[in-house]
Motif scaffolding. Structure first.
Motif, PDB file in Angstrom:
ATOM      1  N   HIS A 140       0.832  -1.209   0.000  1.00 13.97           N
ATOM      2  CA  HIS A 140       0.000   0.000   0.000  1.00 13.97           C
ATOM      3  C   HIS A 140       0.865   1.256   0.000  1.00 13.97           C
ATOM      4  N   ARG A 210      -8.928   1.414  -6.166  1.00 17.34           N
ATOM      5  CA  ARG A 210      -9.491   0.109  -6.501  1.00 17.34           C
ATOM      6  C   ARG A 210      -8.442  -0.988  -6.335  1.00 17.34           C
ATOM      7  N   LEU A 211      -7.219  -0.674  -6.692  1.00 20.03           N
ATOM      8  CA  LEU A 211      -6.139  -1.653  -6.574  1.00 20.03           C
ATOM      9  C   LEU A 211      -5.864  -1.986  -5.115  1.00 20.03           C
ATOM     10  N   GLN A 212      -5.909  -0.972  -4.253  1.00 20.89           N
ATOM     11  CA  GLN A 212      -5.694  -1.214  -2.825  1.00 20.89           C
ATOM     12  C   GLN A 212      -6.828  -2.045  -2.231  1.00 20.89           C
ATOM     13  N   ASN A 213      -8.060  -1.781  -2.679  1.00 18.47           N
ATOM     14  CA  ASN A 213      -9.204  -2.553  -2.189  1.00 18.47           C
ATOM     15  C   ASN A 213      -9.150  -4.005  -2.667  1.00 18.47           C
ATOM     16  N   ARG A 214      -8.577  -4.191  -3.854  1.00 20.76           N
ATOM     17  CA  ARG A 214      -8.490  -5.535  -4.400  1.00 20.76           C
ATOM     18  C   ARG A 214      -7.428  -6.368  -3.694  1.00 20.76           C
ATOM     19  N   TYR A 215      -6.380  -5.685  -3.243  1.00 16.06           N
ATOM     20  CA  TYR A 215      -5.300  -6.391  -2.550  1.00 16.06           C
ATOM     21  C   TYR A 215      -5.118  -5.784  -1.160  1.00 16.06           C
ATOM     22  N   PRO A 216      -6.055  -6.038  -0.249  1.00 15.95           N
ATOM     23  CA  PRO A 216      -5.950  -5.466   1.096  1.00 15.95           C
ATOM     24  C   PRO A 216      -4.788  -6.075   1.850  1.00 15.95           C
TER      25      PRO A 216
END
Length: 217
Positions: A140, A210-216
């Motif tokens: 992140h 969106r990328l951060q939400n996809r790879y928490p």
């Protein structure tokens, strides 16, 4: 109307090429260096950290001035013939972006709990495996570094104007074009370019969220 659309398209394309190239170079060079400083215990580590954070405050016009002097015909790098080219603009943006990439990567790695390192070592992880796992846990922060560098590149005007010259069809990007059109009094064109710049910035942030939400974590 067709001429205006073609002009805008050329400006947007060049902006993406220059900023995208600068961000890629900054991340390729800056992330390993930031991780090395953040995870290492080498002598002079504190000085490197100070230099990285100080670099975030570098005035763009100062970077532009120094590069202009270096790349001019009488400068040390004059033989490169980069002045008033896209290469000079990319170089200026790399110099401005890298401190952010290094600093954010370094801070992200350092913020990981020390217990994680001890746990990985106790499991027999090699030094390479240790560093790779810690970087994955810092993803992140790495995304933030990329986002910050891209935002800095897209919004930069002072340094790129000095070393690029704002030449139509060659070195004119969104920020320098907005400045030029405003000075000309062509506010419709300036507002159109500003809207495109804001749209690119919002799309960029939307993508990374969106990328951060996809790879928490």
């Amino acid at each position: 109307m067709q001429t205006m659309i073609s002009e805008i398209w050329l400006i947007v394309t060049l902006s993406l090429i220059v900023s995208g190239s600068a961000v890629v170079i900054s991340c390729v060079l800056g992330m390993p260096l930031g991780a090395y400083i953040g995870l290492g215990t080498m002598p002079g580590r504190s000085i490197l950290k100070v230099l990285a954070f100080a670099g975030m405050a570098m005035p763009p016009v100062v970077v532009g001035l120094l590069l202009y002097l270096l790349l001019s015909r009488s400068g040390s790098l004059g033989e490169w013939q980069w002045l008033f080219t896209a290469k000079a603009m990319i170089l200026a943006q790399v110099i401005l972006d890298m401190p952010f990439v290094i600093g954010i990567t370094m801070a992200s790695v350092e913020s990981l709990p020390e217990e994680l390192r001890f746990q990985l070592r106790s499991m027999g992880a090699t030094q390479w495996q240790l560093r790779w796992t810690l970087l994955r846990e810092s993803r992140h922060g790495l995304m933030l570094a990329v986002t910050t560098a891209l935002g800095r590149s897209l919004s930069e005007v002072g340094a790129v104007l000095m070393v690029g010259g704002n030449i139509e069809g060659h070195t004119r990007v969104l920020t320098t074009a907005i400045l030029l059109e405003t000075n000309r009094g062509r506010f419709t064109m300036a507002l159109s370019l500003a809207a495109i710049l804001m749209t690119l910035a919002m799309l960029m942030n939307f993508f990374f969220v969106r990328l951060q939400n996809r790879y928490p974590r």
